[in-house]
Design an enzyme around this catalytic site. Structure first.
Site, short mmCIF file in Angstrom:
data_model
loop_
_atom_site.label_atom_id
_atom_site.label_comp_id
_atom_site.label_asym_id
_atom_site.label_seq_id
_atom_site.Cartn_x
_atom_site.Cartn_y
_atom_site.Cartn_z
N ASP A 148 -10.67 2.84 4.63
CA ASP A 148 -10.97 1.40 4.51
C ASP A 148 -12.48 1.17 4.44
O ASP A 148 -12.93 0.09 4.08
CB ASP A 148 -10.42 0.64 5.74
CG ASP A 148 -9.17 -0.16 5.39
OD1 ASP A 148 -8.94 -0.41 4.19
OD2 ASP A 148 -8.43 -0.55 6.33
N LYS A 203 0.83 -1.20 0.00
CA LYS A 203 0.00 0.00 0.00
C LYS A 203 0.87 1.26 0.00
O LYS A 203 0.62 2.21 -0.74
CB LYS A 203 -0.93 -0.01 1.23
CG LYS A 203 -2.05 -1.04 1.10
CD LYS A 203 -2.80 -1.28 2.41
CE LYS A 203 -3.77 -2.44 2.26
NZ LYS A 203 -4.45 -2.82 3.49
N GLN A 262 -4.20 -1.65 9.89
CA GLN A 262 -4.21 -2.96 9.25
C GLN A 262 -4.75 -4.03 10.20
O GLN A 262 -4.29 -4.17 11.32
CB GLN A 262 -2.78 -3.31 8.78
CG GLN A 262 -2.66 -4.60 8.01
CD GLN A 262 -3.32 -4.55 6.62
OE1 GLN A 262 -3.30 -3.54 5.94
NE2 GLN A 262 -3.93 -5.66 6.23
#
Ligand code: NAP
Length: 294
Positions: A119, A52, A96
């Site tokens: 997200d 990412k 994450q």
């Protein structure tokens, strides 16, 4: 049969984003800034987060990787989230998952400012998405919608079967496909481990989205001729012939199913690369929203 090339589509999206970033910079603006919080050293998570960060650098976004040891407490992590919420130099951030067992994922997700939740996991974004209001849509379903759109796959009036009902893939996927939008307007059946007659249900599907996490679960005798099959599954299976020691397997028995399909996405190279492209799209969206850029 058309192979849905997620790698190429993701590369196209990244190129489009890079051009937008270049134009923002040419107009004297700072680039969008994504921060990623990584707790611990889980191999998969480290790989995803690094990918990412690298993707941000390639398209000209600023990126910050914040790493913590496994021993960080939930309170300390919540304090970091609060700091990132308030940091005006950061447009969006992710924590994450999965997190170590002593930290409650839900508490962390709830603490993230929905306007920076790129997200798309915060209930406010999930709720807004369900109502068709502006929101951040979680990366994997958003990536699948992009594939359907860019390959001009008709979804209106079609019967879509989603296998799996997780909060990050199956459930949002089923909502997005049933909304009054394009892609969308499908008649959706969402299935799970308690579903009876899954084979019969799948055989009536024009489009199947398999998001289960069981290698080669979807067999050719479950798929009708000319169906569209999207394989979300990515299970790591041991493979000593590879440097990494593993290979990724999808939920679809690709060799046999592909012969019957009109379109099919492979694993790897299908949905996977789209996930990062979607995160970058969400970050640009967060940035534009903050600065009121159309
Ligand atoms: P998950 O949270 O484990 O959910 C799996 C779902 O599959 C559950 O709803 C489960 O039903 C259902 N299921 C399990 N066995 C089944 C069966 N025999 N018949 C019907 N349904 C069954 O998984 P997830 O997070 O959604 O991920 C699914 C897969 O996608 C995994 O391989 C994951 O690695 C992959 N993934 C890939 C990406 C990407 O970027 N490519 C992103 C996210 C996930 P119950 O609810 O009844 O338990």
């Amino acid at each position: 049969m058309v192979l849905i090339d997620g790698k190429q589509t993701a590369a196209d999206i990244k190129e489009e984003l890079k051009q937008e970033v270049d134009s923002l910079k040419n107009n004297g603006r700072r680039p969008p800034h994504l921060a990623a919080v990584l707790v611990g050293n889980d191999g998969g998570s480290v790989t995803y987060v690094n990918a990412k960060v690298k993707a941000c650098q390639k398209i000209g976004f600023e990126s910050t990787l914040i790493r913590f040891d496994d021993s960080i407490s939930e309170l300390e992590l919540l304090e970091k989230v609060e700091e990132l919420n308030k940091d005006n130099s950061i447009d969006g951030f992710i924590v994450q998952l999965p997190l170590p067992k002593h930290i409650n994922d839900r508490n962390i997700t709830l603490a993230i400012d929905p306007l920076k939740d790129v997200d798309g996991f915060h209930p406010e974004n999930v709720g807004r998405m369900s109502l068709g209001l502006p929101s951040f849509i979680s990366a994997t379903p958003n990536g699948i919608m992009q594939l359907l759109k860019r390959y001009e796959i008709e979804t209106s009036g079609k019967h879509c079967v989603v296998i799996g009902r997780s909060a990050i893939v199956g459930t949002p996927m089923s909502i997005l496909l049933s909304r009054n939008s394009n892609p969308g307007n499908a008649t959706v059946t969402i299935t799970h481990s308690k579903t009876k007659n899954l084979k019969e249900i799948c055989l009536s599907a024009d489009i199947i989205i398999a998001a289960i996490g069981r290698p080669h679960f979807l067999k050719a005798d479950m798929v009708k001729e000319n169906a569209v099959v999207i394989d979300v599954g990515t299970t790591r299976v041991e493979d000593t012939s590879r440097k990494s020691g593993f290979r990724l397997m999808g939920d679809v028995d690709f060799d046999n199913v592909s012969a019957k399909c009109s379109y099919i996405s492979p694993v790897p190279g299908g949905v996977g690369p789209m996930t990062i492209a979607s995160l970058l799209m969400n970050t640009l969206k967060a940035y534009k929203r903050r600065f009121n850029i159309a």
